[in-house]
Design a protein around this motif. Structure first.
Motif, PDB file in Angstrom:
ATOM      1  N   LEU A  24      16.281  10.399  -4.608  1.00 25.30           N
ATOM      2  CA  LEU A  24      17.538  10.684  -4.106  1.00 25.30           C
ATOM      3  C   LEU A  24      18.525   9.636  -4.572  1.00 25.30           C
ATOM      4  CD1 LEU A  24      16.522  12.078  -0.797  1.00 25.30           C
ATOM      5  CD2 LEU A  24      17.608  13.459  -2.647  1.00 25.30           C
ATOM      6  N   ALA A  25      19.695   9.642  -4.505  1.00 23.35           N
ATOM      7  CA  ALA A  25      20.759   8.832  -4.792  1.00 23.35           C
ATOM      8  C   ALA A  25      20.733   7.760  -3.687  1.00 23.35           C
ATOM      9  CB  ALA A  25      22.188   9.180  -5.013  1.00 23.35           C
ATOM     10  N   GLY A  26      20.613   6.269  -3.986  1.00 22.46           N
ATOM     11  CA  GLY A  26      20.753   5.674  -3.085  1.00 22.46           C
ATOM     12  C   GLY A  26      19.166   5.098  -2.204  1.00 22.46           C
ATOM     13  N   ALA A  27      18.284   5.968  -2.603  1.00 22.54           N
ATOM     14  CA  ALA A  27      17.116   5.727  -1.850  1.00 22.54           C
ATOM     15  C   ALA A  27      16.452   4.521  -2.631  1.00 22.54           C
ATOM     16  CB  ALA A  27      15.997   6.940  -2.384  1.00 22.54           C
ATOM     17  N   ALA A  28      15.510   3.805  -1.615  1.00 19.55           N
ATOM     18  CA  ALA A  28      14.769   2.687  -2.079  1.00 19.55           C
ATOM     19  C   ALA A  28      13.753   3.069  -3.122  1.00 19.55           C
ATOM     20  CB  ALA A  28      14.229   2.052  -0.859  1.00 19.55           C
ATOM     21  N   LEU A  29      13.359   2.112  -3.858  1.00 21.74           N
ATOM     22  CA  LEU A  29      12.429   2.207  -4.925  1.00 21.74           C
ATOM     23  C   LEU A  29      10.906   2.319  -4.255  1.00 21.74           C
ATOM     24  CD1 LEU A  29      13.656  -0.100  -7.627  1.00 21.74           C
ATOM     25  CD2 LEU A  29      14.014   2.594  -7.706  1.00 21.74           C
ATOM     26  N   SER A  30      10.241   3.340  -4.964  1.00 20.67           N
ATOM     27  CA  SER A  30       8.745   3.503  -4.424  1.00 20.67           C
ATOM     28  C   SER A  30       7.963   2.027  -4.692  1.00 20.67           C
ATOM     29  CB  SER A  30       8.217   4.717  -4.757  1.00 20.67           C
ATOM     30  OG  SER A  30       8.947   5.659  -4.226  1.00 20.67           O
ATOM     31  N   SER A  31       7.221   1.963  -3.889  1.00 21.04           N
ATOM     32  CA  SER A  31       6.176   0.805  -4.223  1.00 21.04           C
ATOM     33  C   SER A  31       4.743   1.293  -4.135  1.00 21.04           C
ATOM     34  CB  SER A  31       6.281  -0.595  -3.211  1.00 21.04           C
ATOM     35  OG  SER A  31       6.251   0.066  -1.876  1.00 21.04           O
ATOM     36  N   GLN A  32       3.861   0.848  -4.966  1.00 21.14           N
ATOM     37  CA  GLN A  32       2.549   1.215  -5.070  1.00 21.14           C
ATOM     38  C   GLN A  32       1.761   0.494  -3.967  1.00 21.14           C
ATOM     39  OE1 GLN A  32       0.459   0.539  -8.616  1.00 21.14           O
ATOM     40  NE2 GLN A  32      -1.420   1.817  -8.117  1.00 21.14           N
ATOM     41  N   CYS A  33       1.104   1.330  -3.166  1.00 21.29           N
ATOM     42  CA  CYS A  33       0.358   0.654  -1.902  1.00 21.29           C
ATOM     43  C   CYS A  33      -0.873   0.282  -2.493  1.00 21.29           C
ATOM     44  CB  CYS A  33      -0.077   1.923  -1.152  1.00 21.29           C
ATOM     45  SG  CYS A  33       1.411   2.882  -0.243  1.00 21.29           S
ATOM     46  N   GLU A  34      -1.141  -0.927  -1.965  1.00 18.10           N
ATOM     47  CA  GLU A  34      -2.400  -1.578  -2.415  1.00 18.10           C
ATOM     48  C   GLU A  34      -3.573  -1.304  -1.379  1.00 18.10           C
ATOM     49  OE1 GLU A  34      -3.791  -6.380  -2.539  1.00 18.10           O
ATOM     50  OE2 GLU A  34      -1.822  -5.922  -1.683  1.00 18.10           O
ATOM     51  N   LEU A  35      -4.672  -1.015  -2.046  1.00 19.17           N
ATOM     52  CA  LEU A  35      -5.834  -0.489  -1.213  1.00 19.17           C
ATOM     53  C   LEU A  35      -6.640  -1.506  -0.809  1.00 19.17           C
ATOM     54  CD1 LEU A  35      -7.202   1.984  -3.950  1.00 19.17           C
ATOM     55  CD2 LEU A  35      -5.926   2.581  -1.845  1.00 19.17           C
ATOM     56  N   PRO A  36      -7.113  -1.492   0.429  1.00 15.56           N
ATOM     57  CA  PRO A  36      -7.861  -2.577   1.131  1.00 15.56           C
ATOM     58  C   PRO A  36      -9.023  -2.943   0.138  1.00 15.56           C
ATOM     59  CG  PRO A  36      -7.393  -0.789   2.648  1.00 15.56           C
ATOM     60  CD  PRO A  36      -7.135  -0.464   1.379  1.00 15.56           C
ATOM     61  N   VAL A  37      -9.907  -2.192  -0.516  1.00 14.11           N
ATOM     62  CA  VAL A  37     -10.867  -2.433  -1.132  1.00 14.11           C
ATOM     63  C   VAL A  37     -10.408  -3.482  -2.323  1.00 14.11           C
ATOM     64  CG1 VAL A  37     -12.070  -0.540  -0.542  1.00 14.11           C
ATOM     65  CG2 VAL A  37     -10.780  -0.482  -2.644  1.00 14.11           C
ATOM     66  N   ALA A  38      -9.320  -3.335  -2.845  1.00 12.43           N
ATOM     67  CA  ALA A  38      -8.696  -4.395  -4.029  1.00 12.43           C
ATOM     68  C   ALA A  38      -8.990  -5.667  -3.577  1.00 12.43           C
ATOM     69  CB  ALA A  38      -7.269  -4.032  -4.366  1.00 12.43           C
ATOM     70  N   LYS A  39      -8.883  -6.250  -2.108  1.00 12.23           N
ATOM     71  CA  LYS A  39      -8.961  -7.551  -1.846  1.00 12.23           C
ATOM     72  C   LYS A  39     -10.542  -7.950  -2.048  1.00 12.23           C
ATOM     73  CE  LYS A  39      -5.087  -7.264   1.054  1.00 12.23           C
ATOM     74  NZ  LYS A  39      -4.437  -7.469   2.255  1.00 12.23           N
ATOM     75  N   GLN A  40     -11.215  -7.077  -2.109  1.00  8.32           N
ATOM     76  CA  GLN A  40     -12.746  -7.430  -1.945  1.00  8.32           C
ATOM     77  C   GLN A  40     -13.207  -7.813  -3.453  1.00  8.32           C
ATOM     78  OE1 GLN A  40     -14.949  -4.592   0.133  1.00  8.32           O
ATOM     79  NE2 GLN A  40     -13.632  -4.607   1.915  1.00  8.32           N
ATOM     80  N   ALA A  41     -14.396  -8.473  -3.449  1.00  6.09           N
ATOM     81  CA  ALA A  41     -14.777  -8.825  -4.624  1.00  6.09           C
ATOM     82  C   ALA A  41     -15.420  -7.586  -5.491  1.00  6.09           C
ATOM     83  CB  ALA A  41     -15.944  -9.946  -4.755  1.00  6.09           C
ATOM     84  N   ALA A  42     -16.031  -6.905  -4.750  1.00  3.07           N
ATOM     85  CA  ALA A  42     -16.667  -5.709  -5.565  1.00  3.07           C
ATOM     86  C   ALA A  42     -15.599  -4.538  -5.654  1.00  3.07           C
ATOM     87  CB  ALA A  42     -17.947  -5.547  -4.732  1.00  3.07           C
ATOM     88  N   ALA A  43     -14.632  -4.602  -5.285  1.00  4.50           N
ATOM     89  CA  ALA A  43     -13.515  -3.585  -5.340  1.00  4.50           C
ATOM     90  C   ALA A  43     -13.558  -2.659  -6.721  1.00  4.50           C
ATOM     91  CB  ALA A  43     -12.320  -4.154  -4.909  1.00  4.50           C
ATOM     92  N   PRO A  44     -13.386  -3.209  -7.990  1.00  4.50           N
ATOM     93  CA  PRO A  44     -13.612  -2.384  -8.890  1.00  4.50           C
ATOM     94  C   PRO A  44     -14.875  -1.797  -9.172  1.00  4.50           C
ATOM     95  CG  PRO A  44     -12.967  -4.601  -9.730  1.00  4.50           C
ATOM     96  CD  PRO A  44     -13.344  -4.928  -8.236  1.00  4.50           C
ATOM     97  N   ALA A  45     -15.837  -2.158  -8.923  1.00  4.31           N
ATOM     98  CA  ALA A  45     -17.316  -1.573  -8.888  1.00  4.31           C
ATOM     99  C   ALA A  45     -17.261  -0.517  -7.946  1.00  4.31           C
ATOM    100  CB  ALA A  45     -18.476  -2.460  -8.577  1.00  4.31           C
ATOM    101  N   VAL A  46     -16.822  -0.635  -6.785  1.00  6.57           N
ATOM    102  CA  VAL A  46     -16.903   0.349  -5.578  1.00  6.57           C
ATOM    103  C   VAL A  46     -15.953   1.633  -6.108  1.00  6.57           C
ATOM    104  CG1 VAL A  46     -16.172   1.111  -3.310  1.00  6.57           C
ATOM    105  CG2 VAL A  46     -17.367  -1.351  -3.862  1.00  6.57           C
ATOM    106  N   ALA A  47     -14.654   1.378  -6.515  1.00  8.45           N
ATOM    107  CA  ALA A  47     -13.833   2.151  -6.772  1.00  8.45           C
ATOM    108  C   ALA A  47     -14.394   3.179  -8.026  1.00  8.45           C
ATOM    109  CB  ALA A  47     -12.417   1.645  -7.530  1.00  8.45           C
ATOM    110  N   LYS A  48     -15.066   2.252  -9.027  1.00  9.83           N
ATOM    111  CA  LYS A  48     -15.668   3.207 -10.082  1.00  9.83           C
ATOM    112  C   LYS A  48     -16.747   4.010  -9.513  1.00  9.83           C
ATOM    113  CE  LYS A  48     -17.800   2.263 -14.649  1.00  9.83           C
ATOM    114  NZ  LYS A  48     -18.306   1.398 -15.504  1.00  9.83           N
ATOM    115  N   GLY A  49     -17.655   3.623  -8.686  1.00  9.19           N
ATOM    116  CA  GLY A  49     -18.475   4.289  -8.083  1.00  9.19           C
ATOM    117  C   GLY A  49     -18.074   5.734  -7.349  1.00  9.19           C
TER     118      GLY A  49
END
Length: 280
Positions: A24-49
């Motif tokens: 829509l005209a004048g609407a704020a730009l969408s932002s990608q939500c940051e998943l909670p698991v991304a802050k963990q060390a094993a986040a990529p492995a968990v997401a892949k699993g």
């Protein structure tokens, strides 16, 4: 998981899907939500699993249903076999199956108990006129507020015809329910009967009567108490003893009903002849 498969899963689970088509005209730009698991060390492995597990699920719902049936069968196997395969230190006592009540059945049982304990008393509303005609006769008539009918004249003629009115008709006493100054909220027939019977006991205890003429359903029920009511057919009149006052009660339609339906005079006259047989 690709977008098409994700949409298929959401549709199978009954989740409404929303896909934005334009901004829509004048609407704020969408932002990608940051998943909670991304802050963990094993986040990529968990997401892949998780992705690999989701991709391994069948393309149709039948595979998912088959998996659920298999898990149900595993849950129903003997507890001894499950405990034998459990890791050391996690072995628990055999589980006992306990029937669980659903929320709807629990609410239904509570409502049923409340309805059984709650007794709704029908409210009473009436207006009575009382005449102490002479030492042995009391007359009670059921009146409707605002009904302008010559009931006093009719009662005078009835009593004169029966030989029970040597002089003019005395002044009537009036009883109304619910009472104007009644502060209680109990307007049931039980409370109304107690009020009327207490009123009559104060009048008749020291000066009793032999006969009470009750005209109308309200007078009959209020004076005799209990479930005493006039029969459904208004042409029927009846007689019964009034044990509370040690006298005889003669029950008839109200004076207003007799004026509106002249055919009621015949059964009323026959009952009055039964009450006063010495009169012609």
């Amino acid at each position: 998981m690709n977008e098409q498969r994700r949409m298929q899963y959401l549709d199978a689970m009954g989740i409404d899907m929303f896909v934005p088509r334009f901004v829509l005209a004048g609407a704020a730009l969408s932002s990608q939500c940051e998943l909670p698991v991304a802050k963990q060390a094993a986040a990529p492995a968990v997401a892949k699993g998780v992705a690999s597990v989701l991709d391994g699920i069948g393309d149709d719902i039948g595979g998912a249903i088959g998996g659920s049936v298999g898990s149900t069968a595993a849950a129903n196997e003997p507890a001894q076999e499950r405990t034998s395969r459990a890791p050391l230190g996690l072995v628990s006592e055999p589980e006992k199956s306990k029937p669980q009540k659903s929320a709807s059945s629990t609410v239904s049982s509570i409502l049923a108990d409340l309805q059984a304990k709650t007794v709704v008393k029908p409210s009473a509303k009436f207006f009575l006129q009382l005449w102490r005609v002479h030492a042995d006769l009391l007359v009670v008539d059921s009146r409707k507020p605002g009904q302008a009918l010559p009931t006093d004249t009719l009662l005078t003629n009835i009593l004169k015809a029966c030989g029970q009115l040597p002089q003019s008709l005395p002044r009537a006493e009036k009883l109304q329910w619910p009472m104007v100054d009644d502060a209680t909220k109990d307007h049931s027939w039980t409370a109304a009967q107690e009020m009327v019977q207490s009123f009559l006991e104060g009048r008749l205890l020291s000066n009793p009567v032999k006969h009470i003429l009750l005209f109308g359903d309200d007078a009959i029920r209020a004076v005799l108490g209990g479930d005493a009511e006039q029969p459904k057919a208004p042409q029927q009149c009846f007689h019964r003893p009034a044990d509370a006052f040690a006298c005889e009660a003669y029950c008839m339609p109200s004076l207003g009903e007799i004026l509106l339906q002249p055919l009621l005079k015949r059964p009323v006259w026959h009952l009055l002849l039964e009450a006063f047989p010495s009169q012609p």
